[in-house]
Design a protein around this motif. Structure first.
Motif, PDB file in Angstrom:
ATOM      1  N   PRO A   1       0.810  -1.237   0.000  1.00 44.03           N
ATOM      2  CA  PRO A   1       0.000   0.000   0.000  1.00 44.03           C
ATOM      3  C   PRO A   1       0.835   1.276   0.000  1.00 44.03           C
ATOM      4  N   LEU A   2       2.012   1.229   0.613  1.00 40.93           N
ATOM      5  CA  LEU A   2       2.885   2.403   0.589  1.00 40.93           C
ATOM      6  C   LEU A   2       3.327   2.714  -0.845  1.00 40.93           C
ATOM      7  N   TYR A   3       3.583   1.664  -1.621  1.00 44.90           N
ATOM      8  CA  TYR A   3       3.979   1.863  -3.010  1.00 44.90           C
ATOM      9  C   TYR A   3       2.821   2.393  -3.843  1.00 44.90           C
ATOM     10  N   VAL A   4       1.620   1.930  -3.536  1.00 42.42           N
ATOM     11  CA  VAL A   4       0.448   2.427  -4.266  1.00 42.42           C
ATOM     12  C   VAL A   4       0.274   3.923  -4.020  1.00 42.42           C
ATOM     13  N   LYS A   5       0.380   4.326  -2.772  1.00 40.65           N
ATOM     14  CA  LYS A   5       0.258   5.747  -2.420  1.00 40.65           C
ATOM     15  C   LYS A   5       1.366   6.567  -3.069  1.00 40.65           C
ATOM     16  N   ALA A   6       2.589   6.047  -3.034  1.00 44.70           N
ATOM     17  CA  ALA A   6       3.716   6.751  -3.639  1.00 44.70           C
ATOM     18  C   ALA A   6       3.584   6.808  -5.160  1.00 44.70           C
ATOM     19  N   ALA A   7       3.036   5.751  -5.759  1.00 49.13           N
ATOM     20  CA  ALA A   7       2.852   5.726  -7.212  1.00 49.13           C
ATOM     21  C   ALA A   7       1.838   6.776  -7.643  1.00 49.13           C
ATOM     22  N   VAL A   8       0.779   6.933  -6.864  1.00 50.52           N
ATOM     23  CA  VAL A   8      -0.231   7.950  -7.177  1.00 50.52           C
ATOM     24  C   VAL A   8       0.397   9.341  -7.118  1.00 50.52           C
ATOM     25  N   LEU A   9       1.193   9.583  -6.082  1.00 54.87           N
ATOM     26  CA  LEU A   9       1.871  10.872  -5.955  1.00 54.87           C
ATOM     27  C   LEU A   9       2.851  11.090  -7.109  1.00 54.87           C
ATOM     28  N   THR A  10       3.635  10.067  -7.426  1.00 56.11           N
ATOM     29  CA  THR A  10       4.605  10.174  -8.521  1.00 56.11           C
ATOM     30  C   THR A  10       3.911  10.452  -9.846  1.00 56.11           C
ATOM     31  N   LEU A  11       2.818   9.713 -10.108  1.00 58.18           N
ATOM     32  CA  LEU A  11       2.098   9.883 -11.367  1.00 58.18           C
ATOM     33  C   LEU A  11       1.430  11.246 -11.450  1.00 58.18           C
ATOM     34  N   THR A  12       0.888  11.719 -10.327  1.00 62.75           N
ATOM     35  CA  THR A  12       0.217  13.026 -10.320  1.00 62.75           C
ATOM     36  C   THR A  12       1.201  14.147 -10.609  1.00 62.75           C
ATOM     37  N   ILE A  13       2.306  14.156  -9.872  1.00 56.46           N
ATOM     38  CA  ILE A  13       3.313  15.202 -10.073  1.00 56.46           C
ATOM     39  C   ILE A  13       3.931  15.085 -11.469  1.00 56.46           C
ATOM     40  N   GLY A  14       4.177  13.843 -11.898  1.00 57.17           N
ATOM     41  CA  GLY A  14       4.730  13.634 -13.225  1.00 57.17           C
ATOM     42  C   GLY A  14       3.795  14.139 -14.319  1.00 57.17           C
ATOM     43  N   ALA A  15       2.495  13.858 -14.187  1.00 53.86           N
ATOM     44  CA  ALA A  15       1.524  14.282 -15.200  1.00 53.86           C
ATOM     45  C   ALA A  15       1.426  15.800 -15.275  1.00 53.86           C
ATOM     46  N   VAL A  16       1.339  16.459 -14.120  1.00 56.39           N
ATOM     47  CA  VAL A  16       1.249  17.922 -14.108  1.00 56.39           C
ATOM     48  C   VAL A  16       2.516  18.539 -14.682  1.00 56.39           C
ATOM     49  N   GLY A  17       3.670  18.011 -14.268  1.00 53.16           N
ATOM     50  CA  GLY A  17       4.937  18.529 -14.772  1.00 53.16           C
ATOM     51  C   GLY A  17       5.081  18.349 -16.271  1.00 53.16           C
ATOM     52  N   ILE A  18       4.632  17.210 -16.798  1.00 48.56           N
ATOM     53  CA  ILE A  18       4.756  16.934 -18.229  1.00 48.56           C
ATOM     54  C   ILE A  18       3.821  17.833 -19.037  1.00 48.56           C
ATOM     55  N   VAL A  19       2.616  18.063 -18.530  1.00 49.20           N
ATOM     56  CA  VAL A  19       1.685  18.964 -19.223  1.00 49.20           C
ATOM     57  C   VAL A  19       2.272  20.370 -19.297  1.00 49.20           C
ATOM     58  N   LEU A  20       2.814  20.845 -18.178  1.00 47.13           N
ATOM     59  CA  LEU A  20       3.443  22.171 -18.170  1.00 47.13           C
ATOM     60  C   LEU A  20       4.664  22.198 -19.084  1.00 47.13           C
ATOM     61  N   ALA A  21       5.415  21.098 -19.113  1.00 41.08           N
ATOM     62  CA  ALA A  21       6.578  21.013 -20.002  1.00 41.08           C
ATOM     63  C   ALA A  21       6.144  21.120 -21.463  1.00 41.08           C
ATOM     64  N   ALA A  22       5.031  20.477 -21.803  1.00 44.30           N
ATOM     65  CA  ALA A  22       4.522  20.546 -23.174  1.00 44.30           C
ATOM     66  C   ALA A  22       4.111  21.973 -23.539  1.00 44.30           C
ATOM     67  N   VAL A  23       3.478  22.668 -22.591  1.00 43.49           N
ATOM     68  CA  VAL A  23       3.064  24.055 -22.834  1.00 43.49           C
ATOM     69  C   VAL A  23       4.295  24.943 -23.042  1.00 43.49           C
ATOM     70  N   VAL A  24       5.273  24.816 -22.141  1.00 47.73           N
ATOM     71  CA  VAL A  24       6.511  25.597 -22.259  1.00 47.73           C
ATOM     72  C   VAL A  24       7.227  25.263 -23.562  1.00 47.73           C
ATOM     73  N   GLY A  25       7.298  23.978 -23.882  1.00 52.67           N
ATOM     74  CA  GLY A  25       7.973  23.553 -25.107  1.00 52.67           C
ATOM     75  C   GLY A  25       7.299  24.096 -26.355  1.00 52.67           C
ATOM     76  N   LEU A  26       5.963  24.105 -26.346  1.00 47.92           N
ATOM     77  CA  LEU A  26       5.228  24.615 -27.501  1.00 47.92           C
ATOM     78  C   LEU A  26       5.466  26.112 -27.685  1.00 47.92           C
ATOM     79  N   LEU A  27       5.452  26.861 -26.589  1.00 50.27           N
ATOM     80  CA  LEU A  27       5.693  28.301 -26.665  1.00 50.27           C
ATOM     81  C   LEU A  27       7.104  28.588 -27.186  1.00 50.27           C
ATOM     82  N   CYS A  28       8.085  27.843 -26.675  1.00 47.84           N
ATOM     83  CA  CYS A  28       9.466  28.030 -27.138  1.00 47.84           C
ATOM     84  C   CYS A  28       9.613  27.653 -28.606  1.00 47.84           C
ATOM     85  N   ALA A  29       8.942  26.588 -29.011  1.00 50.69           N
ATOM     86  CA  ALA A  29       9.023  26.147 -30.405  1.00 50.69           C
ATOM     87  C   ALA A  29       8.448  27.204 -31.340  1.00 50.69           C
ATOM     88  N   PHE A  30       7.304  27.793 -30.963  1.00 55.59           N
ATOM     89  CA  PHE A  30       6.710  28.840 -31.797  1.00 55.59           C
ATOM     90  C   PHE A  30       7.589  30.075 -31.844  1.00 55.59           C
TER      91      PHE A  30
END
Length: 217
Positions: free
Chosen positions: A11-40
């Motif tokens: 269960p500790l890994y499940v909780k940590a996986a949810v946290l890792t995936l949440t932070i990873g997803a938010v960070g990746i979405v923001l990275a895509a936005v930043v990357g798109l702006l820089c590319a343009f």
């Protein structure tokens, strides 16, 4: 293999996986936005923004994520700016990922031949319509493999979040190994957790690439 240990602490890994995936997803979405702006900014050769985007890309790509996290978590408080571990993880991942995403998007944008753009303009399409109907669909298809690789790369980079006291998967594994010395069990659960997170993402991007190739995009 101590299965009772795995059952007790999974269960500790499940909780940590949810946290890792949440932070990873938010960070990746923001990275895509930043990357798109820089590319343009680079694609349209906006004078000042182009230089800023180029400088940011070089700074981001040539410094390790763990150094960036240390700066955010330990350096900024010296200037009176205190960020939580979660905020540092999201900002660090977005900062690192934005530079890689920008290069992926830019390569896609530049892959569209000028002849196609000129033909679209000759048909009466304005700049926005050319980007929407001609450039962007083709650029997205070209960029997709690189973007998928970057997403997987950034998800794996979340393994260094434990360096700033973020209770992610690596943090849990190291904590259990330090307390109980069940190294085999702790690392087995760690590997399985990352496979559960990353493998579906890899399969989704592979499926999307095959669909685009079949559609002739």
């Amino acid at each position: 293999m101590d299965w009772s240990f795995i059952t007790r602490y999974s269960p500790l890994y499940v909780k940590a996986a949810v946290l890792t995936l949440t932070i990873g997803a938010v960070g990746i979405v923001l990275a895509a936005v930043v990357g798109l702006l820089c590319a343009f900014a680079k694609y349209y050769r906006v004078p000042v923004l182009r230089q800023i985007a180029a400088a940011y890309t070089e700074l981001s790509r040539n410094t390790p994520l763990i150094v960036q996290l240390f700066f955010l978590y330990f350096g900024l408080p010296k200037a009176g700016i205190v960020l939580s571990s979660e905020a540092c993880g999201i900002i660090g991942l977005a900062f690192l990922g934005g530079s890689y995403m920008s290069e992926s998007f830019l390569s896609g944008l530049e892959s569209v031949k000028k002849g196609q753009i000129e033909s679209a303009e000759s048909l009466g399409l304005n700049g926005r319509q050319v980007m929407r109907y001609v450039v962007f669909p083709q650029a997205a298809a070209v960029s997709l493999p690189a973007v998928g690789a970057n997403v997987i790369f950034l998800l794996k980079e979340t393994s260094v979040f434990s360096a700033v006291s973020l209770a992610d998967l690596m943090y849990v594994a190291k904590d259990l190994i330090g307390m109980y010395y069940n190294t085999e069990e702790a690392l087995t659960m760690l590997v399985i957790a990352y496979l559960i997170i990353i493998l579906p993402v890899s399969l989704i991007f592979s499926f999307a690439e095959r669909r685009m190739r079949r559609a002739g995009v």
